[in-house]
Design an enzyme around this catalytic site. Structure first.
Site, PDB file in Angstrom:
ATOM      1  N   CYS A  39     -56.751 -55.848 -21.631  1.00  0.00           N
ATOM      2  CA  CYS A  39     -55.676 -55.269 -22.429  1.00  0.00           C
ATOM      3  C   CYS A  39     -54.567 -56.242 -22.573  1.00  0.00           C
ATOM      4  O   CYS A  39     -53.926 -56.711 -21.453  1.00  0.00           O
ATOM      5  CB  CYS A  39     -54.954 -53.968 -21.918  1.00  0.00           C
ATOM      6  SG  CYS A  39     -53.638 -53.297 -22.800  1.00  0.00           S
ATOM      7  N   LEU A  80     -51.118 -48.751 -22.957  1.00  0.00           N
ATOM      8  CA  LEU A  80     -51.900 -48.135 -22.123  1.00  0.00           C
ATOM      9  C   LEU A  80     -51.398 -46.680 -22.045  1.00  0.00           C
ATOM     10  O   LEU A  80     -51.279 -46.422 -20.826  1.00  0.00           O
ATOM     11  CB  LEU A  80     -52.364 -48.987 -20.740  1.00  0.00           C
ATOM     12  CG  LEU A  80     -53.022 -50.053 -20.713  1.00  0.00           C
ATOM     13  CD1 LEU A  80     -53.261 -50.580 -19.299  1.00  0.00           C
ATOM     14  CD2 LEU A  80     -54.348 -49.815 -21.539  1.00  0.00           C
ATOM     15  N   ILE A 112     -49.697 -50.399 -27.770  1.00  0.00           N
ATOM     16  CA  ILE A 112     -49.269 -49.445 -27.308  1.00  0.00           C
ATOM     17  C   ILE A 112     -49.049 -49.183 -25.689  1.00  0.00           C
ATOM     18  O   ILE A 112     -47.955 -48.726 -25.274  1.00  0.00           O
ATOM     19  CB  ILE A 112     -50.515 -48.163 -27.567  1.00  0.00           C
ATOM     20  CG1 ILE A 112     -50.958 -48.395 -28.851  1.00  0.00           C
ATOM     21  CG2 ILE A 112     -50.302 -46.809 -27.039  1.00  0.00           C
ATOM     22  CD1 ILE A 112     -50.179 -47.660 -30.051  1.00  0.00           C
TER      23      ILE A 112
END
Lengths: 313, 255
Positions: free
Chosen positions: A130, A73, A71
């Site tokens: 992430c 963030l 995605i």
């Protein structure tokens, strides 16, 4: 006291079940399915200083018993989260764990300082893991020294306890866990997604526009269990476990490994009711196991018989 | 929107790799609108893990029946095609926003343009428009003769033009070669290149496009299926195909 009540730094949880960051937005969508107050807590979507659109699509690809996502963030930025999303969530009596991401230590500090002042934010989850943004994120989470530095800097400005989200994409996760504990982290959340890739047979190119992405879902549960089993024996701060949780049985397995609470991620996409279902099923499972309180399970896979006897009530 | 344990009533192959499944559940009613979709769990296990977004092809509200047409190409849809009547199919829906049927008035003309597996949602739309007294034309494009389906069914509601890319049936070529007549509304669902080509028809009437995108949750939480907004210089604005769409007015989002 409720059989599922768990006390953690900053968090008085009526049950140890919470949706994982990035899998629940800011709760608006799931509030159409059930009362969010049923949840122990909510880990909201990662917030960065400025709004982010994220990566190009396709952003998801399916794998056996799992999914890849990149995605990137995507989020509306600190101001919008402070002025719209968190106030909306404050209508519910449920503690919020704010996930904080950034590309520099200054970013993490700036966001943490402001977001930790929101009245319903009871803890921060520092996202240094992430895998889907080029700058920062994972870079902080794979080197013990930078993980230490960002944790220490955030601890200095945060008004609430700080949990650090660990990446499984490292050689020695214990080393990282120890260094963030030393930097003052109040707890750990683990694990973030595992880096992975799928390639389209027709185009011969990766399916995700980003190329690689983060693997989540039941496929990664054994990895998370192993890492929590390792880390929980080496640190004295509590662990919120996550990775492929779908059932009450999965939750018990996480507790046995050494987790003190559990987050549910990808399963929300498959069954929007999975969190309340797990919460309902947990007491029944405790009955089957002949236990009264869920905290009796914590670390049982490695604790000696003596410690278990002395800690049971 | 709800999670429904539906019962599979019938299932049949209607073209090459294309299947029609009809399911029953008491909650299937008028709340299911043309252009919306359902999120289907194929098989009971975790492989495949995610649900499949499948468009609503037809609903019989009084009988509580929902027709879905899908292409069996991956693990999930191949599992789905092997289900037999009586099987329980777990669906989430109805999801998303459909076509603006209520905007159209009696006597107006609508052109419905479908490409491949984008054809099914236009069937329920066509029926709904015809019931309102709208004149409906259909232009449905397929790869070849073997992949053509629902030609007779669409004819119940208005004239049908079929195109095939290889020319093995109907008119040869793409749907966009068959659109030289006037209309008040154009509704389309199909592959992105087709939708992009249809954007220019905005000068002739109102154009609504139904988008397809890989989805995670289907309800707007995971941000897997976002698209940019046209004319947005910040490049930060977005729409979610699952919950803001899948139907957008041409010109709203970047295709």
């Amino acid at each position: 006291m409720s059989r599922l009540q768990i006390e953690l730094p900053g968090l008085s949880l009526k049950n140890p079940i919470m949706p994982a960051s990035g899998c629940f937005g800011f709760g608006r969508e799931y509030s159409k399915f059930y009362d969010l107050e049923k949840l122990g807590a909510i880990m909201v979507k990662a917030t960065t200083a400025e709004p982010r659109f994220g990566n190009p699509t396709p952003r998801v690809a399916e794998t056996s018993s799992g999914m890849l996502n990149a995605i990137g963030l995507q989020n509306p930025g600190l101001d919008e989260v402070l002025h719209s999303e968190l106030p909306w969530l404050s209508e519910f009596d449920v503690p919020i764990i704010a996930n904080v991401a950034g590309s520099t230590i200054e970013d993490y500090v700036a966001v943490s300082k402001e977001i930790s002042k929101a009245p319903n934010v009871h803890a921060l989850e520092l996202n240094i893991s992430c895998p889907n943004v080029k700058e920062g994120g994972l870079a902080f989470g794979t080197v013990p020294e930078t993980a230490y530095e960002v944790t220490k800097a955030v601890k200095a400005v945060s008004s609430v306890p700080v949990y650090v989200k660990l990446s499984p994409n490292v050689t020695d996760i214990v080393e990282i866990a120890k260094s963030v504990e030393k930097a003052g982290a109040d707890g750990l959340t683990m694990i973030n997604t595992l880096l992975g890739m799928r390639i389209d047979l027709k185009t011969s190119k990766p399916i995700l526009a980003n190329g690689a992405g983060g693997l989540s879902g039941p496929a990664i549960k054994p990895v998370a269990i192993r890492m929590i089993h390792q880390v929980s024996q080496q640190v004295s701060i509590p662990i919120i476990g996550m990775g492929g949780v779908q059932t009450a049985e999965d939750v018990v397995e996480y507790f046995l490994a050494g987790a003190s609470a559990v987050a549910v991620g990808t399963a929300n996409f498959v069954d929007p009711y999975c969190c309340p279902t797990i919460i309902e099923n947990l007491p029944l499972l405790l009955d089957d196991l002949g236990l009264y309180h869920i905290d009796e399970l914590i670390g049982r896979s490695w604790k000696t018989e003596w410690t278990l006897q002395s800690s049971s009530r | 929107m709800n999670q429904l344990k539906t019962e599979l009533v019938s299932q049949r192959q209607i073209a090459e790799s294309i299947y029609e499944a009809i399911v029953y559940n008491e909650s299937i009613d008028e709340s299911f609108k043309p252009g919306q979709f359902v999120h289907v769990k194929a098989g009971g296990g975790s492989d495949p893990l995610l649900r499949r977004p499948i468009s609503i092809c037809h609903v019989e509200p009084k009988k509580h029946l929902l027709t879905m047409i899908y292409r069996a190409e991956g693990k999930g849809t191949n599992l789905l095609k092997s289900e037999v009547p009586g099987a329980v199919i777990d669906i989430l829906g109805p999801l998303g926003n459909g076509f603006p049927v209520d905007e159209l008035r009696e006597g107006q003309t609508a052109v419905l343009v479908g490409g491949g597996i984008g054809v099914p949602p236009l069937y329920y739309l066509s029926e709904s428009l015809q019931e309102r007294g709208v004149h409906v034309h259909h232009v449905n494009g397929f790869q070849s003769k073997e992949s053509v389906f629902y030609e007779e069914e669409f004819k119940e509601f208005g004239p049908v033009t079929i195109t095939t890319v290889d020319g093995s049936y109907g008119e040869s070529g793409f749907v966009t070669n068959q659109l030289d007549f006037s209309f008040d509304y154009l509704f389309a669902c199909g592959p992105s290149p087709m939708l992009r080509a249809l954007e220019s028809y905005r000068s002739k009437g109102k154009v609504y496009l139904s988008l397809e995108q890989r989805m995670g949750c289907g309800i707007g939480a995971c941000l897997a299926c976002v698209c940019h907004v046209q004319g947005d210089t910040t490049a930060l604005k977005y729409r979610k195909v699952c919950s803001d769409g899948p139907v957008f007015e041409a010109g709203e989002v970047v295709l």
